[in-house]
Motif scaffolding. Structure first.
Motif, PDB file in Angstrom:
ATOM      1  N   GLU A  73       0.817  -1.214   0.000  1.00 22.30           N
ATOM      2  CA  GLU A  73       0.000   0.000   0.000  1.00 22.30           C
ATOM      3  C   GLU A  73       0.855   1.271   0.000  1.00 22.30           C
ATOM      4  OE1 GLU A  73      -4.140  -0.489   2.085  1.00 22.30           O
ATOM      5  OE2 GLU A  73      -2.630  -1.514   3.315  1.00 22.30           O
ATOM      6  N   GLU A  74       1.984   1.253   0.708  1.00 18.46           N
ATOM      7  CA  GLU A  74       2.839   2.441   0.723  1.00 18.46           C
ATOM      8  C   GLU A  74       3.463   2.689  -0.645  1.00 18.46           C
ATOM      9  OE1 GLU A  74       5.584   2.712   4.020  1.00 18.46           O
ATOM     10  OE2 GLU A  74       4.271   1.461   5.265  1.00 18.46           O
ATOM     11  N   ALA A 104       0.797   4.350  -2.855  1.00 18.33           N
ATOM     12  CA  ALA A 104       0.632   5.769  -2.557  1.00 18.33           C
ATOM     13  C   ALA A 104       1.821   6.588  -3.049  1.00 18.33           C
ATOM     14  CB  ALA A 104       0.442   5.954  -1.048  1.00 18.33           C
ATOM     15  N   GLU A 105       3.032   6.087  -2.860  1.00 22.01           N
ATOM     16  CA  GLU A 105       4.227   6.831  -3.268  1.00 22.01           C
ATOM     17  C   GLU A 105       4.279   7.042  -4.774  1.00 22.01           C
ATOM     18  OE1 GLU A 105       8.755   5.583  -3.128  1.00 22.01           O
ATOM     19  OE2 GLU A 105       8.044   6.206  -1.131  1.00 22.01           O
ATOM     20  N   GLY A 125       1.686   7.433  -6.592  1.00 27.03           N
ATOM     21  CA  GLY A 125       0.557   8.270  -6.978  1.00 27.03           C
ATOM     22  C   GLY A 125      -0.602   7.493  -7.563  1.00 27.03           C
ATOM     23  N   SER A 128      -3.914   4.599  -7.086  1.00 30.17           N
ATOM     24  CA  SER A 128      -4.957   4.201  -6.144  1.00 30.17           C
ATOM     25  C   SER A 128      -5.349   2.769  -6.445  1.00 30.17           C
ATOM     26  CB  SER A 128      -6.192   5.105  -6.275  1.00 30.17           C
ATOM     27  OG  SER A 128      -5.866   6.443  -5.984  1.00 30.17           O
ATOM     28  N   PRO A 174      -3.868  -3.698  -3.625  1.00 28.93           N
ATOM     29  CA  PRO A 174      -3.082  -3.643  -2.383  1.00 28.93           C
ATOM     30  C   PRO A 174      -2.975  -5.029  -1.764  1.00 28.93           C
ATOM     31  CG  PRO A 174      -5.258  -2.697  -2.048  1.00 28.93           C
ATOM     32  CD  PRO A 174      -5.146  -2.980  -3.515  1.00 28.93           C
TER      33      PRO A 174
END
Length: 771
Positions: A688-689, A692-693, A695, A697, A725
């Protein structure tokens, strides 16, 4: 539109599965495949014979068959494989009249399999772009004539691992009588790293563990092997070991349910009450490809504990007697361990030193340890180094060659190990050519043949003109699919011995044939009656197998008969080579195997029906080391990771995985129950990180692109993947095999064995332009 597209609703959530392996989930998985395959009504009776004396050996994985068998001696995977083969659907000649080969290329792998069992030999008609009915006599004559006209070294005879020892022995003999050692095999894509790497360090190309060791061990260390998906019958002895107090330690990038908990479908109490056995006592999610570093940390901690024991006068942790008498190279390895810092180990693995020390303490206290590994160790550029490090780890406490301990590679295909045992090998140095010379009166070829990736590379270069494939689906199984398909269709002759339609049939050479064969559960009636065949399991035990089901079609032939009749049509007559007699009585072939390999197959025909199989022996288990030094060789790794590429910004390590709804390239459906994924295989599992990093979803559609700068092509791209994820270490991605194979260069693989690097794929993630 493929069934994949029809079933996926486009929505994605973080997948979860919190139930144990086995249990009602396993039964529901079997039921789903049963509903799809619609097998014949007597399938339950057939399953009751599976993996038992007087029955047939599972065509799925190579897990051993116990002498004290259960009423149902099969797992979810084995049941699916049998049900899938016993479908009532038939892929008859009329099917091909309605579909061109070009049209079929748009079908999914699952849809191709769902057409059912092939029923008659077929020949490709290029003018009509379809396969047409032919007779066996016409097919054998045409193939034999074409092979005879091609220089032998320009032909390749591939084997998938399915055929029994008898057909495999004759296949290898056929190739050598033809004049070549081009005998690649499916192990080239999975455990050839074991065959080569393990052989170098302990003198054995197979594991040292047998069934009795599982009953006596007090500890398992798992690296890169997932029994829940790949060998579910392993879960029963693991749960039994846990119940008697054994400890299980797992190092794996993904948390796999099969290594977390298990409910035995054969235990009524557990099934009714929801009882389950916890499998792993300690589970460490290391970064993909960092096993060398993790093993370095474990060995370093064992050494530190031994230092402390010496300082206090306590019992030594190292088995110094074993190291002194049976190994070489430990001094250099000890120096390496002392020089390697914990900081480097932590950075490489993503684990803390306390985690690794915790696992090391378990190892130091255990008296008898079995080291288990799978393709998570073998399918890397430095896969052989992974294996040598695992051997180093086991040797430190003498855990090879004693009861309850040893090295346990888990093979993935029913007879993949056995085929190598009886001669399917590209290396003439491994073959008793003097015995072949005496038995058959010919001069065996001594030029080394191709492994499978080399064979496709040679075909692309125009150096290989023909391929005979005894089972398999290489156009799907190999890396760099576009190149493999081009190589396949560019050959003068392609011959596929198969039970069902697959993608490799859809890229025919200038001349192409599909030769349909019997399944293992089916009666193989020859002149002397219904024939037994034999297979070798992962523990080097040989088992007899005999079918009881009526064949899917009266036109089917056994793999052995197809091989023998092809050989007879190709080769000049030789009075010592009696193909017709061997077809009539497979026992005569077993006599030849015994004469060729007398140490392994003593009294073959008399012993083959022994419950639990007969063991063909393993010198390393007896602490006889058939290595260059005459000892187990402890080696110092050159690097702390097996990836073959460096970590840089934006570069991820993709590992390929299998769902519990497939076997190798056979896709039963679109349910990956253990990972909570339903209706699609077009996903990329990400931390998940990391999502997000970058950009993104969850639910975004992305492409993966090979990010190895020296790759010969910049077009290794796979798009249309849904960002999903998942609990994976940062920097590690996971996607499905074989779909993600397109991202691997054909020649990216283990430096020693050339096994493709399906667990070390450097990629970057890009948003799909159309998304």
């Amino acid at each position: 539109m493929s069934r994949n597209d029809e079933r996926f609703d486009g929505e994605i959530e973080k997948p979860e599965y919190d139930a144990p392996a086995g249990g009602w989930g396993s039964l529901s998985g079997i039921l789903a495949v049963t509903m799809d395959a619609e097998p014949e009504l007597a399938t339950i009776a057939t399953l009751r014979r599976q993996n038992k004396p007087g029955g047939f050996m599972c065509a799925s994985c190579a897990w051993p068959k116990p002498a004290d068998h259960a009423p149902f001696e099969f797992c979810e995977n084995g049941a699916k494989a049998t049900i899938w083969e016993l479908t009532r659907d038939r892929c008859e000649p009329e099917f091909f009249e309605a579909h061109t080969v070009s049209d079929l290329r748009d079908w999914s792998d699952h849809e191709l399999e769902m057409t059912g069992r092939l029923t008659e030999p077929m020949r490709y008609d290029a003018a009509r772009d379809t396969y047409v009915r032919t007779t066996w006599e016409e097919a054998f004559a045409a193939i034999g004539s074409r092979l005879s006209a091609i220089e032998p070294k320009r032909s390749v005879f591939y084997a998938s691992g399915h055929a029994g020892l008898e057909a495999s022995y004759l296949y290898a003999l056929y190739a050598r009588l033809h004049g070549h050692n081009n005998l690649p095999q499916s192990s080239n894509m999975c455990h050839e790293t074991t065959s080569v790497g393990l052989k170098e360090v302990i003198g054995s190309s197979v594991g040292t563990v047998i069934w009795e060791d599982l009953k006596e061990t007090d500890c398992f260390f798992f690296f890169g092997q997932n029994p829940g998906t790949n060998s579910p019958r392993f879960l029963k002895p693991l749960s039994e070991a846990k119940k008697r107090g054994a400890t299980i330690v797992t190092f794996n990038p993904l948390r796999e349910p099969g290594l977390l908990a298990f409910t035995s479908p054969q235990d009524p109490v557990d099934m009714l009450t929801g009882g389950e056995t916890k499998i792993s006592d300690h589970y460490y999610q290391l970064k993909a490809g960092s096993d060398i570093a993790a093993l370095t940390g474990l060995c370093k901690h064992v050494l530190e504990r031994d230092d402390a024991a010496r300082h206090t006068g306590a019992d030594r942790i190292l088995d110094t007697a074993f190291l002194d008498e049976h190994t070489t190279g430990f001094a250099a390895f000890e120096a390496f361990l002392r020089e390697t810092s914990w900081e480097k180990i932590e950075a490489e693995t993503g684990l803390s030193r306390n985690d690794i020390r915790q696992a090391g303490d378990v190892y130091a206290k255990a008296e008898r340890v079995i080291g288990v590994y799978g393709m998570g160790l073998t399918q890397h550029p430095l896969g052989a180094t992974n294996i040598s490090m695992f051997v180093n780890f086991l040797c430190m406490r003498g855990n090879i060659g004693k009861l309850g301990a040893g090295c346990c590679p888990v093979r993935g295909h029913s007879n993949v190990q056995g085929q190598r045992t009886v001669g399917i090998s590209e290396k003439p140095s491994l073959i008793p050519n003097d015995r072949l010379r005496d038995l058959f009166g010919f001069e065996p070829p001594m030029e080394e043949g191709y492994v499978v990736t080399e064979a496709m590379e040679a075909a692309l270069a125009g150096e290989v003109k023909a391929i005979v494939s005894l089972g398999g689906n290489l156009c799907r199984a190999l890396p760099e699919r576009q190149s493999v398909e081009k190589a396949w269709s560019g050959m003068d002759l392609t011959v596929m011995i198969s039970t069902k339609l697959n993608r490799s049939h859809l890229h025919p050479g200038k001349e192409a044939y599909i030769l349909p064969c019997l399944g293992r559960a089916e009666v193989d009636e020859q002149e002397t009656g219904n024939q037994y065949v034999t297979v070798e399991d992962s523990f080097s035990h040989i088992h007899a197998s005999i079918g009881h089901r009526d064949p899917a079609s009266p036109h089917l032939l056994s793999e052995l008969e197809i091989v023998a009749r092809l050989a007879k049509a190709t080769l000049p007559e030789n009075p010592k080579v009696t193909w017709d007699a061997w077809i009539a009585d497979y026992g005569l072939v077993r006599d030849l195997i015994e004469k060729t390999y007398p140490d392994d197959f003593r009294d073959f025909n008399a012993r083959m029906k022994e419950p639990g199989g007969f063991w063909r022996g393993n010198p390393a288990r007896e602490r006889i080391w058939e290595t260059e030094s005459g000892r187990a060789e402890i080696r110092v790794p050159e690097k702390l990771n097996a990836r073959g590429f460096e970590e840089t910004a934006g570069r991820f390590n993709l590992i390929t995985v299998r769902s519990n709804d497939q076997f190798n390239t056979t896709i039963y459906g679109y349910t990956d129950r253990f990972r909570g994924i339903e209706g699609t295989r077009d996903v990329v599992l990400m931390n998940e990180e990391d999502i997000a990093e970058l950009g993104f979803s969850p639910g975004d559609t992305v492409s993966l692109v090979n990010d190895l700068s020296e790759s010969r092509s910049t077009t290794h791209r796979l798009g249309g993947l849904v960002v999903t994820p998942y609990d994976v270490p940062r920097g590690t991605l996971a996607g499905y095999y074989p779909e993600c194979n397109v991202l691997v260069d054909l020649m990216e693989g283990d430096e020693l064995s050339k096994t493709p690097a399906y667990k070390s794929i450097p990629v970057r993630v890009e948003r799909d332009p159309a998304a």
